[in-house]
Design a protein around this motif. Sequence first.
Motif, PDB file in Angstrom:
ATOM      1  N   PHE A 192       0.788  -1.231   0.000  1.00 34.52           N
ATOM      2  CA  PHE A 192       0.000   0.000   0.000  1.00 34.52           C
ATOM      3  C   PHE A 192       0.825   1.288   0.000  1.00 34.52           C
ATOM      4  O   PHE A 192       0.253   2.369  -0.022  1.00 34.52           O
ATOM      5  N   LYS A 193       2.153   1.205   0.029  1.00 35.82           N
ATOM      6  CA  LYS A 193       2.985   2.412  -0.031  1.00 35.82           C
ATOM      7  C   LYS A 193       3.861   2.326  -1.270  1.00 35.82           C
ATOM      8  O   LYS A 193       4.746   1.480  -1.372  1.00 35.82           O
ATOM      9  N   ASP A 240       9.015  11.510 -16.328  1.00 29.03           N
ATOM     10  CA  ASP A 240       9.548  12.842 -16.661  1.00 29.03           C
ATOM     11  C   ASP A 240      10.241  13.480 -15.458  1.00 29.03           C
ATOM     12  O   ASP A 240      10.194  14.703 -15.272  1.00 29.03           O
ATOM     13  N   GLY A 241      10.841  12.659 -14.602  1.00 29.12           N
ATOM     14  CA  GLY A 241      11.578  13.178 -13.454  1.00 29.12           C
ATOM     15  C   GLY A 241      10.720  13.679 -12.306  1.00 29.12           C
ATOM     16  O   GLY A 241      11.236  14.245 -11.349  1.00 29.12           O
ATOM     17  N   LYS A 242       9.390  13.472 -12.383  1.00 31.29           N
ATOM     18  CA  LYS A 242       8.480  13.949 -11.332  1.00 31.29           C
ATOM     19  C   LYS A 242       7.570  12.824 -10.872  1.00 31.29           C
ATOM     20  O   LYS A 242       7.177  11.964 -11.661  1.00 31.29           O
ATOM     21  N   TYR A 243       7.222  12.867  -9.581  1.00 33.09           N
ATOM     22  CA  TYR A 243       6.250  11.911  -9.066  1.00 33.09           C
ATOM     23  C   TYR A 243       4.867  12.310  -9.549  1.00 33.09           C
ATOM     24  O   TYR A 243       4.522  13.485  -9.606  1.00 33.09           O
ATOM     25  N   VAL A 244       4.060  11.316  -9.894  1.00 31.67           N
ATOM     26  CA  VAL A 244       2.708  11.549 -10.392  1.00 31.67           C
ATOM     27  C   VAL A 244       1.771  11.588  -9.191  1.00 31.67           C
ATOM     28  O   VAL A 244       1.762  10.669  -8.368  1.00 31.67           O
ATOM     29  N   ALA A 245       0.989  12.636  -9.107  1.00 29.49           N
ATOM     30  CA  ALA A 245       0.126  12.856  -7.952  1.00 29.49           C
ATOM     31  C   ALA A 245      -1.049  11.879  -7.921  1.00 29.49           C
ATOM     32  O   ALA A 245      -1.654  11.583  -8.945  1.00 29.49           O
ATOM     33  N   GLY A 246      -1.324  11.384  -6.725  1.00 26.16           N
ATOM     34  CA  GLY A 246      -2.567  10.684  -6.445  1.00 26.16           C
ATOM     35  C   GLY A 246      -2.734   9.285  -6.975  1.00 26.16           C
ATOM     36  O   GLY A 246      -3.848   8.764  -6.956  1.00 26.16           O
ATOM     37  N   VAL A 247      -1.690   8.620  -7.457  1.00 24.64           N
ATOM     38  CA  VAL A 247      -1.867   7.263  -7.969  1.00 24.64           C
ATOM     39  C   VAL A 247      -2.214   6.356  -6.791  1.00 24.64           C
ATOM     40  O   VAL A 247      -1.490   6.283  -5.810  1.00 24.64           O
ATOM     41  N   SER A 248      -3.366   5.693  -6.890  1.00 24.39           N
ATOM     42  CA  SER A 248      -3.835   4.865  -5.781  1.00 24.39           C
ATOM     43  C   SER A 248      -3.734   3.365  -6.064  1.00 24.39           C
ATOM     44  O   SER A 248      -3.860   2.553  -5.155  1.00 24.39           O
ATOM     45  N   LYS A 249      -3.498   3.006  -7.333  1.00 24.12           N
ATOM     46  CA  LYS A 249      -3.411   1.584  -7.661  1.00 24.12           C
ATOM     47  C   LYS A 249      -2.539   1.401  -8.896  1.00 24.12           C
ATOM     48  O   LYS A 249      -2.656   2.144  -9.867  1.00 24.12           O
ATOM     49  N   VAL A 250      -1.684   0.387  -8.842  1.00 20.59           N
ATOM     50  CA  VAL A 250      -0.840  -0.006  -9.968  1.00 20.59           C
ATOM     51  C   VAL A 250      -1.053  -1.500 -10.162  1.00 20.59           C
ATOM     52  O   VAL A 250      -0.960  -2.268  -9.203  1.00 20.59           O
ATOM     53  N   SER A 251      -1.343  -1.909 -11.382  1.00 24.84           N
ATOM     54  CA  SER A 251      -1.519  -3.345 -11.624  1.00 24.84           C
ATOM     55  C   SER A 251      -0.168  -4.051 -11.550  1.00 24.84           C
ATOM     56  O   SER A 251       0.887  -3.422 -11.523  1.00 24.84           O
ATOM     57  N   THR A 261      -1.584  -0.941 -15.567  1.00 30.41           N
ATOM     58  CA  THR A 261      -2.663   0.033 -15.395  1.00 30.41           C
ATOM     59  C   THR A 261      -2.406   0.870 -14.154  1.00 30.41           C
ATOM     60  O   THR A 261      -2.082   0.337 -13.098  1.00 30.41           O
ATOM     61  N   LEU A 262      -2.535   2.183 -14.300  1.00 31.03           N
ATOM     62  CA  LEU A 262      -2.424   3.113 -13.185  1.00 31.03           C
ATOM     63  C   LEU A 262      -3.787   3.727 -12.936  1.00 31.03           C
ATOM     64  O   LEU A 262      -4.460   4.147 -13.880  1.00 31.03           O
ATOM     65  N   GLU A 263      -4.190   3.797 -11.660  1.00 28.14           N
ATOM     66  CA  GLU A 263      -5.469   4.406 -11.294  1.00 28.14           C
ATOM     67  C   GLU A 263      -5.227   5.513 -10.286  1.00 28.14           C
ATOM     68  O   GLU A 263      -4.317   5.420  -9.454  1.00 28.14           O
ATOM     69  N   ARG A 264      -6.068   6.531 -10.367  1.00 32.20           N
ATOM     70  CA  ARG A 264      -6.031   7.605  -9.383  1.00 32.20           C
ATOM     71  C   ARG A 264      -7.369   8.327  -9.370  1.00 32.20           C
ATOM     72  O   ARG A 264      -8.156   8.226 -10.316  1.00 32.20           O
ATOM     73  N   GLY A 265      -7.587   9.061  -8.296  1.00 36.79           N
ATOM     74  CA  GLY A 265      -8.804   9.851  -8.190  1.00 36.79           C
ATOM     75  C   GLY A 265      -8.780  10.999  -9.187  1.00 36.79           C
ATOM     76  O   GLY A 265      -7.724  11.541  -9.510  1.00 36.79           O
TER      77      GLY A 265
END
Length: 174
Positions: free
Chosen positions: A17-18, A24-35, A68-72
């Motif tokens: 869960f963490k 592109d050198g930046k963290y993507v905001a709000g990703v809550s699930k990665v397959s 697959t990446l999911e986020r709100g």
Amino acid sequence: MAQFSVNAQRFDPYKNFKFRVKWDGKYVAGVSKVSMLKRTTEVVKHREGADPSSSRKSPGRTEFDAVTLERGVTHDPAFEQWASRVWNFGAGLGSEVSLANFRKDILIELCNEAGQTVIAYKIYRCWVSEYQAMPDLDANANAVAIQHIKLENEGWERDLSVTEPTEPSFTPAS
């Protein structure tokens, strides 16, 4: 070959869960699930002509499943901008696809409970094959609106530069 350190204090496996996703050198905001990261190698069966009772097996092509990446749903346009590089509605005939930069390498980092990166995987030459901008909307539901992207890729490998961290410990107050 890389040497893996052993943390004599940690016996528990890492939780799922963490994590963080970076491109592109930046963290993507709000990703809550990665397959899951999954690869499959085809089995090629063959046999010798003089031995009809058994077959031999050798590896064939290796395929890497899409991630697959999911986020709100938020105002952050990162998912939509990347998906629009593959198909940009209304861009005009012949310019719907950004052939120069529709692929990205991404990094998925798994963290321990203290937020330290413990394992990372590099995923190569990703591109968005599916983009869901909005979920089904339901006035009777009580849920977060989720968007997702499906990333085709040409392979992944563990980032061996990420080593096991020294985990924090607390000493009792005297």
